[in-house]
Design a protein around this motif. Structure first.
Motif, PDB file in Angstrom:
ATOM      1  N   ARG A  50       0.830  -1.208   0.000  1.00 54.39           N
ATOM      2  CA  ARG A  50       0.000   0.000   0.000  1.00 54.39           C
ATOM      3  C   ARG A  50       0.864   1.258   0.000  1.00 54.39           C
ATOM      4  O   ARG A  50       0.630   2.186  -0.773  1.00 54.39           O
ATOM      5  N   GLU A  51       1.899   1.290   0.857  1.00 54.90           N
ATOM      6  CA  GLU A  51       2.749   2.478   0.941  1.00 54.90           C
ATOM      7  C   GLU A  51       3.531   2.688  -0.351  1.00 54.90           C
ATOM      8  O   GLU A  51       3.733   3.816  -0.796  1.00 54.90           O
ATOM      9  N   PHE A  52       3.959   1.583  -0.964  1.00 47.80           N
ATOM     10  CA  PHE A  52       4.687   1.677  -2.228  1.00 47.80           C
ATOM     11  C   PHE A  52       3.772   2.229  -3.322  1.00 47.80           C
ATOM     12  O   PHE A  52       4.159   3.095  -4.112  1.00 47.80           O
ATOM     13  N   LEU A  53       2.528   1.744  -3.359  1.00 48.06           N
ATOM     14  CA  LEU A  53       1.578   2.197  -4.376  1.00 48.06           C
ATOM     15  C   LEU A  53       1.185   3.658  -4.155  1.00 48.06           C
ATOM     16  O   LEU A  53       1.005   4.411  -5.116  1.00 48.06           O
ATOM     17  N   ILE A  54       1.042   4.053  -2.906  1.00 47.51           N
ATOM     18  CA  ILE A  54       0.763   5.466  -2.615  1.00 47.51           C
ATOM     19  C   ILE A  54       1.900   6.333  -3.138  1.00 47.51           C
ATOM     20  O   ILE A  54       1.684   7.409  -3.701  1.00 47.51           O
ATOM     21  N   GLN A  55       3.133   5.844  -2.979  1.00 52.11           N
ATOM     22  CA  GLN A  55       4.289   6.586  -3.490  1.00 52.11           C
ATOM     23  C   GLN A  55       4.251   6.671  -5.016  1.00 52.11           C
ATOM     24  O   GLN A  55       4.560   7.725  -5.592  1.00 52.11           O
ATOM     25  N   LEU A  56       3.853   5.575  -5.673  1.00 55.17           N
ATOM     26  CA  LEU A  56       3.692   5.622  -7.128  1.00 55.17           C
ATOM     27  C   LEU A  56       2.638   6.658  -7.516  1.00 55.17           C
ATOM     28  O   LEU A  56       2.805   7.410  -8.483  1.00 55.17           O
ATOM     29  N   GLY A  57       1.543   6.685  -6.762  1.00 57.94           N
ATOM     30  CA  GLY A  57       0.489   7.651  -7.031  1.00 57.94           C
ATOM     31  C   GLY A  57       0.954   9.081  -6.867  1.00 57.94           C
ATOM     32  O   GLY A  57       0.532   9.976  -7.605  1.00 57.94           O
ATOM     33  N   ARG A  58       1.848   9.305  -5.904  1.00 58.49           N
ATOM     34  CA  ARG A  58       2.363  10.675  -5.670  1.00 58.49           C
ATOM     35  C   ARG A  58       3.162  11.194  -6.860  1.00 58.49           C
ATOM     36  O   ARG A  58       3.165  12.396  -7.133  1.00 58.49           O
ATOM     37  N   VAL A  59       3.869  10.296  -7.554  1.00 59.96           N
ATOM     38  CA  VAL A  59       4.773  10.764  -8.619  1.00 59.96           C
ATOM     39  C   VAL A  59       4.238  10.517 -10.027  1.00 59.96           C
ATOM     40  O   VAL A  59       4.786  11.047 -10.989  1.00 59.96           O
ATOM     41  N   LYS A  60       3.163   9.745 -10.150  1.00 64.87           N
ATOM     42  CA  LYS A  60       2.678   9.333 -11.483  1.00 64.87           C
ATOM     43  C   LYS A  60       2.452  10.527 -12.408  1.00 64.87           C
ATOM     44  O   LYS A  60       2.910  10.538 -13.555  1.00 64.87           O
ATOM     45  N   ASP A  61       1.750  11.544 -11.924  1.00 66.09           N
ATOM     46  CA  ASP A  61       1.415  12.684 -12.776  1.00 66.09           C
ATOM     47  C   ASP A  61       2.612  13.582 -13.070  1.00 66.09           C
ATOM     48  O   ASP A  61       2.524  14.459 -13.935  1.00 66.09           O
ATOM     49  N   ALA A  62       3.703  13.381 -12.351  1.00 64.71           N
ATOM     50  CA  ALA A  62       4.883  14.226 -12.565  1.00 64.71           C
ATOM     51  C   ALA A  62       5.717  13.760 -13.757  1.00 64.71           C
ATOM     52  O   ALA A  62       6.556  14.501 -14.251  1.00 64.71           O
ATOM     53  N   PHE A  63       5.470  12.522 -14.220  1.00 71.34           N
ATOM     54  CA  PHE A  63       6.256  12.008 -15.331  1.00 71.34           C
ATOM     55  C   PHE A  63       5.721  12.533 -16.661  1.00 71.34           C
ATOM     56  O   PHE A  63       4.528  12.838 -16.797  1.00 71.34           O
TER      57      PHE A  63
END
Length: 417
Positions: A50-63
């Protein structure tokens, strides 16, 4: 995949909250061309997932592009199509809850793929992934290369045509070039570091403004996980309370560290965008002075994300244990809420101090990066402009070189056809 040049890396970190593992995983999130997150048909997301996926969600739109793929394996365990779809829908809903909007999600059976690929779901995933690699990722690189090649050829051709025109007014043009070079050296005598640093520190203020609120928005969820009835089963109340306090401070500390890694990443992207905009503005002004100028883009160097310190390491919140009397009062009355509120009141000032320290560290890191890149940009533009002036000056003074350039352009044009 590997025979086609793809390097697969199984990162640590997705099932770990170890700081070193998390740092390594985050570097791969930043730098990998694609991210594959594999989950299993009947496995719930663990806390580390869950924490790893939340981190992915935090940066997804920045790419610049969506490079994340999510795969549910062992989909053959479903009893029918309806159950299979229900699982895929559940995973999609969970990903969206973690901040991953519009995920590329595929259900596959690796076991069936070894036997009979057509019904395994693997071809659909592979088709999408290959399209991403060959068309989206590679296509963008090829297009960029083609554009740069065309710019170089156009610049070469333009310089030849410009020189032929200016040979009729050679002395006048040489004087113009001398004056242009003097203007250039005055304009680019110093970098734009001071202006860019000020804008970057303002951006840092904005990025950090909501970090504290976002972490404490999750505080109630952390509390429910740490202080649940099962923790108090088979242990003394003091052991259970000590363990729960350690658990919640660890979860909150981890979330702060993750937020700051993303803040660091977003700050480096902000600096890169500002440098790119500065390049466009500066070169546009130079083209007003001399329309024949042509510049290759400035590439900002990859900025490593600094080490993030950990909050609450020496904090003592044991005074809140006084709100616990017994299990019944704690879980059935409102003693649990009293302890939660008291704990949050103690942790928030420590969190604010932590963010103040990290803000100073990030600010210093950002100013150093801005100084480095602003100076790099200054030299990049100045060097190219002066080189072009010198090339034109040489052509005007040594006309035999102009004939060589004409032959080279003719050869280049034939080869490109």
């Amino acid at each position: 995949m590997t025979r086609n040049g793809v390097t697969l890396v199984d990162t640590p970190g997705a099932d770990s909250i170890n700081a070193r593992h998390t740092n390594v995983a985050f570097e791969y999130i930043r730098n990998a061309d694609a991210i594959l997150f594999i989950t299993y048909y009947n496995h719930a997301f663990a806390r580390a997932d869950r924490e790893f996926l939340i981190q992915l969600g935090r940066v997804k739109d920045a790419f610049e592009m969506d490079k994340m793929f999510f795969v549910v394996n062992a989909i053959d365990l479903a009893n029918d199509e309806e159950e299979k779809q229900a699982v895929v829908d559940y995973v999609r809903d969970e990903l969206q809850r973690f901040g991953i909007r519009f995920p590329r999600l595929y259900g596959v059976s690796s076991l069936q793929a070894l036997r009979e690929r057509s019904s395994s779901g693997m071809p659909e995933f592979e088709t999408a992934f290959e399209h991403f690699l060959k068309d989206e990722l590679k296509g963008m690189a090829v297009q960029s290369l083609a554009e740069e090649e065309q710019k170089a050829v156009d610049r070469f051709k333009g310089l030849i045509e410009q020189t032929e025109r200016n040979l009729l007014r050679k002395d006048e043009r040489l004087f113009e070039l001398k004056k242009l070079e003097q203007q250039l050296r005055i304009l680019f005598s110093a970098s734009a570091s001071a202006i860019l640093s000020r804008e970057t520190l303002q951006e840092l203020d904005e990025l950090l403004y909501y970090v504290n609120q976002r972490v404490f928005y999750r505080f109630n969820d952390f509390f429910k996980e740490a202080f649940n009835p099962s923790v108090f089963s088979g242990k003394s109340s003091q052991q259970a309370l000590d363990g729960a306090l350690a658990e919640i401070t660890e979860m909150a500390a981890f979330d702060f560290q993750q937020e700051l890694r993303v803040t660091n990443f977003r700050l480096s992207q902000f600096i890169e965008k500002k440098i790119v905009l500065r390049f466009k503005d500066d070169t546009a002004k130079l083209k007003e002075l001399n329309p024949d100028f042509s510049f290759t883009p400035y590439e900002v160097e990859e900025a490593p994300v600094g080490e993030v310190s950990k909050p609450f390491e020496r904090a003592d919140y044991s005074t809140v244990k006084g709100y616990y009397k017994n299990n019944k009062a704690f879980f059935e009355k409102n003693d649990k809420e009293k302890l939660r509120d008291a704990l949050q009141s103690l942790m928030q000032p420590d969190a604010q101090k932590y963010l103040t320290v990290e803000k100073a560290r990030l600010g210093s890191w950002a100013e150093h990066l801005v100084d480095q890149e602003a100076e790099g940009l200054r030299q990049h533009i100045l060097r190219q402009a002066v080189d072009q002036i010198e090339s034109e000056r040489t052509l005007l003074q040594q006309q035999e070189i102009l004939d060589e350039w004409k032959n080279s352009l003719s050869t280049l044009s034939r080869e490109r056809k």
